[in-house]
Design an enzyme around this catalytic site. Structure first.
Site, PDB file in Angstrom:
ATOM      1  N   GLN A   1       1.229   2.467  -7.898  1.00  0.00           N
ATOM      2  CA  GLN A   1       2.757   2.546  -7.339  1.00  0.00           C
ATOM      3  C   GLN A   1       3.914   2.726  -7.799  1.00  0.00           C
ATOM      4  O   GLN A   1       5.025   3.423  -7.598  1.00  0.00           O
ATOM      5  CB  GLN A   1       2.814   2.016  -6.073  1.00  0.00           C
ATOM      6  CG  GLN A   1       1.481   2.925  -4.521  1.00  0.00           C
ATOM      7  CD  GLN A   1       1.388   1.922  -3.257  1.00  0.00           C
ATOM      8  OE1 GLN A   1       0.785   0.776  -3.811  1.00  0.00           O
ATOM      9  NE2 GLN A   1       2.355   2.622  -2.460  1.00  0.00           N
TER      10      GLN A   1
ATOM     11  N   CYS B   1       3.561   3.483   4.430  1.00  0.00           N
ATOM     12  CA  CYS B   1       3.166   3.022   2.700  1.00  0.00           C
ATOM     13  C   CYS B   1       5.243   3.023   1.930  1.00  0.00           C
ATOM     14  O   CYS B   1       5.569   3.832   2.064  1.00  0.00           O
ATOM     15  CB  CYS B   1       2.124   3.664   1.962  1.00  0.00           C
ATOM     16  SG  CYS B   1       2.616   4.430   0.384  1.00  0.00           S
ATOM     17  N   LEU B   2       5.011   2.134   1.063  1.00  0.00           N
ATOM     18  CA  LEU B   2       6.215   2.444   0.331  1.00  0.00           C
ATOM     19  C   LEU B   2       6.505   3.243  -0.774  1.00  0.00           C
ATOM     20  O   LEU B   2       7.355   3.813  -0.764  1.00  0.00           O
ATOM     21  CB  LEU B   2       5.964   1.310  -0.859  1.00  0.00           C
ATOM     22  CG  LEU B   2       6.145  -0.352  -0.136  1.00  0.00           C
ATOM     23  CD1 LEU B   2       5.658  -0.983  -1.372  1.00  0.00           C
ATOM     24  CD2 LEU B   2       6.720  -0.481   0.438  1.00  0.00           C
TER      25      LEU B   2
ATOM     26  N   HIS C   1      -5.946  -0.448   2.507  1.00  0.00           N
ATOM     27  CA  HIS C   1      -5.057   0.727   1.952  1.00  0.00           C
ATOM     28  C   HIS C   1      -4.815   0.250   0.774  1.00  0.00           C
ATOM     29  O   HIS C   1      -4.712   2.108  -0.147  1.00  0.00           O
ATOM     30  CB  HIS C   1      -3.384  -0.031   3.058  1.00  0.00           C
ATOM     31  CG  HIS C   1      -2.686   0.908   2.102  1.00  0.00           C
ATOM     32  ND1 HIS C   1      -1.555   1.975   3.550  1.00  0.00           N
ATOM     33  CD2 HIS C   1      -1.182   1.454   2.002  1.00  0.00           C
ATOM     34  CE1 HIS C   1      -0.853   2.588   2.968  1.00  0.00           C
ATOM     35  NE2 HIS C   1      -0.636   2.039   1.500  1.00  0.00           N
ATOM     36  N   GLU C   2      -4.369  -0.873  -0.094  1.00  0.00           N
ATOM     37  CA  GLU C   2      -4.193  -1.149  -1.857  1.00  0.00           C
ATOM     38  C   GLU C   2      -5.799   0.018  -2.277  1.00  0.00           C
ATOM     39  O   GLU C   2      -4.954   0.643  -3.133  1.00  0.00           O
ATOM     40  CB  GLU C   2      -4.113  -2.200  -1.927  1.00  0.00           C
ATOM     41  CG  GLU C   2      -2.916  -2.491  -1.298  1.00  0.00           C
ATOM     42  CD  GLU C   2      -1.495  -1.703  -0.933  1.00  0.00           C
ATOM     43  OE1 GLU C   2      -1.350  -1.090  -2.435  1.00  0.00           O
ATOM     44  OE2 GLU C   2      -0.853  -1.867  -0.236  1.00  0.00           O
TER      45      GLU C   2
ATOM     46  N   GLY D   1       2.075  -5.116   0.456  1.00  0.00           N
ATOM     47  CA  GLY D   1       0.931  -4.394  -0.821  1.00  0.00           C
ATOM     48  C   GLY D   1       1.689  -3.159  -1.043  1.00  0.00           C
ATOM     49  O   GLY D   1       2.393  -3.247  -0.457  1.00  0.00           O
TER      50      GLY D   1
ATOM     51  N   HIS E   1      -5.159   3.644  -2.464  1.00  0.00           N
ATOM     52  CA  HIS E   1      -4.752   3.961  -3.635  1.00  0.00           C
ATOM     53  C   HIS E   1      -5.164   3.873  -4.577  1.00  0.00           C
ATOM     54  O   HIS E   1      -4.297   5.408  -5.882  1.00  0.00           O
ATOM     55  CB  HIS E   1      -3.093   2.842  -3.399  1.00  0.00           C
ATOM     56  CG  HIS E   1      -2.128   3.195  -2.482  1.00  0.00           C
ATOM     57  ND1 HIS E   1      -1.066   4.348  -2.700  1.00  0.00           N
ATOM     58  CD2 HIS E   1      -0.967   2.504  -1.481  1.00  0.00           C
ATOM     59  CE1 HIS E   1      -0.227   4.451  -1.892  1.00  0.00           C
ATOM     60  NE2 HIS E   1      -0.708   3.426  -1.008  1.00  0.00           N
TER      61      HIS E   1
END
Length: 174
Positions: free
Chosen positions: A59, A102-103, A144-145, A54, A148
């Site tokens: 991000q 997480c990226l 999660h997304e 995701g 963000h």
């Protein structure tokens, strides 16, 4: 071909924890045009290049309410898509604690509590309504997304010793 599978897009740099764009609530998308489609293509390209499941627009430094995903649910079914102006309308069921990463916080994984079921409503790149429902790992991804886009990162939901350990690890990355 849809933007989810067309292989187009430019890989963009992923913003890391500490970048203010990750801590700011994103603005709604108001224009549904070719630029939005290019952004979604870029988000998919970036997510795949980083081997993520995701990616939220902030991000990659774009403060707009969009996320993309390519994630399996607890039945092993693959879900691929995007949501513009998403709203998390349901988080329910048991709370399951599982490792999450997480990226924007690369290389760190911590046991993170999430609801086993989530529903997100929003629109697609043309402005048509979408409703996405997920269980298991896919529900975790949706939560999660969406978080963000409100200026949060997963370590914010950690508690106690796990949060302290995460904060020490984040400081060590700097």
């Amino acid at each position: 071909m849809t933007s989810e599978s067309n292989g187009r897009g430019t890989v963009r740099p992923i913003r890391r924890l500490g970048d203010p764009v990750l801590r700011t609530s994103c603005d709604p998308v108001r224009e549904f045009d070719a630029a939005l489609e290019r952004l979604i293509d870029d988000m998919f390209a970036t997510m795949y290049a980083a081997e993520g499941v995701g990616l939220a627009a902030n991000q990659i430094g774009v403060s707009r309410q969009i996320f993309v995903y390519d994630c399996e649910d607890d039945q092993g079914r693959r879900h691929v898509g995007h949501v513009v102006n998403p709203v998390l309308v349901a988080e329910d069921g048991d709370v399951v604690t599982d490792n999450e990463g997480c990226l924007s916080v690369p290389g760190l994984y911590f046991p993170t509590p999430r609801y086993e079921h989530a529903v997100v409503e929003g629109v697609d790149l043309k402005g048509s309504p979408v409703r996405i429902e997920g269980t298991g790992y896919f529900a975790r991804c949706l939560q999660h997304e969406t978080y963000h886009l409100r200026g949060g990162v997963y370590i914010d939901v950690l508690k106690g010793d796990t949060r302290r350990e995460a904060m020490r690890a984040v400081r060590a990355l700097s």
